[in-house]
Design a protein around this motif. Structure first.
Motif, PDB file in Angstrom:
ATOM      1  N   ARG A   3      -6.470  15.702  -3.441  1.00  0.00           N
ATOM      2  CA  ARG A   3      -5.463  15.261  -4.413  1.00  0.00           C
ATOM      3  C   ARG A   3      -4.367  16.316  -4.488  1.00  0.00           C
ATOM      4  O   ARG A   3      -4.563  17.401  -5.031  1.00  0.00           O
ATOM      5  N   GLU A   4      -3.268  16.002  -3.863  1.00  0.00           N
ATOM      6  CA  GLU A   4      -2.106  16.896  -3.918  1.00  0.00           C
ATOM      7  C   GLU A   4      -1.107  16.229  -4.859  1.00  0.00           C
ATOM      8  O   GLU A   4      -1.163  15.033  -5.120  1.00  0.00           O
ATOM      9  N   GLY A   5      -0.183  17.004  -5.338  1.00  0.00           N
ATOM     10  CA  GLY A   5       0.729  16.474  -6.336  1.00  0.00           C
ATOM     11  C   GLY A   5       1.365  15.156  -5.953  1.00  0.00           C
ATOM     12  O   GLY A   5       1.381  14.213  -6.715  1.00  0.00           O
ATOM     13  N   GLY A   6       1.886  15.084  -4.751  1.00  0.00           N
ATOM     14  CA  GLY A   6       2.862  14.041  -4.539  1.00  0.00           C
ATOM     15  C   GLY A   6       2.455  12.788  -3.786  1.00  0.00           C
ATOM     16  O   GLY A   6       3.317  12.173  -3.179  1.00  0.00           O
ATOM     17  N   THR A   7       1.176  12.383  -3.812  1.00  0.00           N
ATOM     18  CA  THR A   7       0.862  11.143  -3.111  1.00  0.00           C
ATOM     19  C   THR A   7       1.303   9.955  -3.947  1.00  0.00           C
ATOM     20  O   THR A   7       0.823   9.747  -5.059  1.00  0.00           O
ATOM     21  N   THR A   8       2.209   9.169  -3.394  1.00  0.00           N
ATOM     22  CA  THR A   8       2.789   8.062  -4.168  1.00  0.00           C
ATOM     23  C   THR A   8       2.076   6.749  -3.869  1.00  0.00           C
ATOM     24  O   THR A   8       1.361   6.616  -2.871  1.00  0.00           O
ATOM     25  N   ALA A   9       2.316   5.777  -4.770  1.00  0.00           N
ATOM     26  CA  ALA A   9       1.779   4.433  -4.552  1.00  0.00           C
ATOM     27  C   ALA A   9       2.309   3.851  -3.243  1.00  0.00           C
ATOM     28  O   ALA A   9       1.601   3.118  -2.539  1.00  0.00           O
ATOM     29  N   GLU A  10       3.536   4.194  -2.890  1.00  0.00           N
ATOM     30  CA  GLU A  10       4.124   3.673  -1.650  1.00  0.00           C
ATOM     31  C   GLU A  10       3.381   4.234  -0.432  1.00  0.00           C
ATOM     32  O   GLU A  10       3.132   3.523   0.542  1.00  0.00           O
ATOM     33  N   GLN A  11       3.042   5.523  -0.496  1.00  0.00           N
ATOM     34  CA  GLN A  11       2.304   6.116   0.628  1.00  0.00           C
ATOM     35  C   GLN A  11       0.913   5.495   0.757  1.00  0.00           C
ATOM     36  O   GLN A  11       0.432   5.217   1.861  1.00  0.00           O
ATOM     37  N   LYS A  12       0.284   5.254  -0.382  1.00  0.00           N
ATOM     38  CA  LYS A  12      -1.038   4.620  -0.338  1.00  0.00           C
ATOM     39  C   LYS A  12      -0.941   3.207   0.250  1.00  0.00           C
ATOM     40  O   LYS A  12      -1.784   2.791   1.042  1.00  0.00           O
ATOM     41  N   ALA A  13       0.100   2.486  -0.158  1.00  0.00           N
ATOM     42  CA  ALA A  13       0.296   1.139   0.398  1.00  0.00           C
ATOM     43  C   ALA A  13       0.504   1.205   1.904  1.00  0.00           C
ATOM     44  O   ALA A  13       0.028   0.329   2.652  1.00  0.00           O
ATOM     45  N   GLU A  14       1.172   2.259   2.349  1.00  0.00           N
ATOM     46  CA  GLU A  14       1.423   2.416   3.788  1.00  0.00           C
ATOM     47  C   GLU A  14       0.109   2.711   4.539  1.00  0.00           C
ATOM     48  O   GLU A  14      -0.101   2.225   5.650  1.00  0.00           O
ATOM     49  N   LEU A  15      -0.766   3.503   3.911  1.00  0.00           N
ATOM     50  CA  LEU A  15      -2.080   3.745   4.520  1.00  0.00           C
ATOM     51  C   LEU A  15      -2.886   2.453   4.612  1.00  0.00           C
ATOM     52  O   LEU A  15      -3.510   2.158   5.640  1.00  0.00           O
ATOM     53  N   ILE A  16      -2.896   1.692   3.512  1.00  0.00           N
ATOM     54  CA  ILE A  16      -3.655   0.438   3.480  1.00  0.00           C
ATOM     55  C   ILE A  16      -3.148  -0.516   4.552  1.00  0.00           C
ATOM     56  O   ILE A  16      -3.929  -1.104   5.313  1.00  0.00           O
ATOM     57  N   ASP A  17      -1.848  -0.660   4.630  1.00  0.00           N
ATOM     58  CA  ASP A  17      -1.259  -1.544   5.638  1.00  0.00           C
ATOM     59  C   ASP A  17      -1.546  -1.019   7.055  1.00  0.00           C
ATOM     60  O   ASP A  17      -1.926  -1.777   7.947  1.00  0.00           O
ATOM     61  N   GLY A  65      -4.491  -5.972   3.639  1.00  0.00           N
ATOM     62  CA  GLY A  65      -3.364  -5.141   4.051  1.00  0.00           C
ATOM     63  C   GLY A  65      -2.438  -4.732   2.916  1.00  0.00           C
ATOM     64  O   GLY A  65      -1.409  -4.096   3.142  1.00  0.00           O
ATOM     65  N   LEU A  66      -2.841  -5.080   1.675  1.00  0.00           N
ATOM     66  CA  LEU A  66      -1.992  -4.800   0.509  1.00  0.00           C
ATOM     67  C   LEU A  66      -2.789  -4.097  -0.585  1.00  0.00           C
ATOM     68  O   LEU A  66      -3.992  -4.327  -0.717  1.00  0.00           O
ATOM     69  N   PRO A  67      -2.121  -3.267  -1.401  1.00  0.00           N
ATOM     70  CA  PRO A  67      -2.785  -2.804  -2.623  1.00  0.00           C
ATOM     71  C   PRO A  67      -3.196  -4.018  -3.452  1.00  0.00           C
ATOM     72  O   PRO A  67      -2.545  -5.074  -3.391  1.00  0.00           O
TER      73      PRO A  67
END
Lengths: 72, 72, 72, 72, 72, 72
Positions: free
Chosen positions: C10-24, E57-59
């Motif tokens: 857990r680093e400060g700046g992991t955003t919801a957008e980055q997580k969505a990019e990992l999931i995709d 593929g989505l949150p």
């Protein structure tokens, strides 16, 4: 959309029917208690060799001998 | 230094090349999206017997039959 | 119907957008390499506190200091 | 009542005695450091095929070749 | 001596009573279907933030919007 | 290159020093017993809320009350 992982020791007689019963049972439980959607509930069963399972600081067979006939 | 665990059903034809492609792909993804160091990224792939994987309250083969030829 | 678990510090700046990019990204990878059905691919991301992650026998921050500025 | 999962690559010579030593060692460690009760400490060891373990973006054997004789 | 890990999305209203019901239900299921000893059955529930759970593929929240009011 | 996941109940007083001792201890154990390379040994500690941990069919606090002062 829950994910459930069930780890059990690999004993001789676990049948496909018993595994199906576990899958159905835990999926139904999550639907009943939390209203989770069965369609997206995933269940993965891992069967683990007895040498690879420890409890009480001992491999499971040594633990059972120590307990003199304890449960599975 | 991420750790990634990929669980897939054990189907006949998953090759070592495909697994290498998964390992490379997910390591590259974490480096690209989050700047994670590939050197310390660990990936573990578990192949799970069909009897041991459930979805929709059914073992996966029964689920697929129900879905009439749905995907893997 | 794969299940993927990604553990990262857990680093400060992991955003919801980055997580969505990992999931995709990981869902697309499994579809491309193994033909897995995206609809039933589940991805779970765990963010782990730095104190709770060890490598090289050290908590990650001590490890990084030892490595003098190594990667995430 | 801790639960510990140890994942190692499946190499030829991991014996039941070594696994028992891991189970005993980690259970003792948790009792010593945190006062955890050994009786309810569970340890599960997973041995993972070399093809299924990746580090540095490569399957472990390719990684080892790249490292020219690095550790296990 | 099974070990069960239940991962669910963290929604507002999961109560301690519901969690106790899951623990009891899955322990009873394993005793009934496989004769497993409840005394050494361990259940761990992980509640996962919505941003950290992906399907299709989505949150999960984007997935639910896409499905127009699909289940939890 | 082992991966170790230690799950413990979240009690008030687990310190960063104790976690560092667990990380060091388990890494040393794997090096001593199996010759595993400490540099690539990863340890992840999960602290689980008491409500989310079950044993003997009960949440852990209810289980402890039943056992009248049993261990952690």
């Amino acid at each position: 959309m829950p994910y459930v992982n069930i780890k059990i020791t690999r004993e001789g007689g676990t049948t496909a029917e018993q595994k199906a019963e576990l899958i159905d049972g835990v999926t139904t439980l999550l639907a009943r208690v939390l209203g989770k959607n069965p369609t997206t509930t995933v269940v993965v069963i891992d069967e683990v060799d007895l040498d690879n399972w420890g409890i009480g600081g001992l491999p499971v067979e040594a633990f059972r001998q120590q307990q003199r006939g304890g449960g599975k």
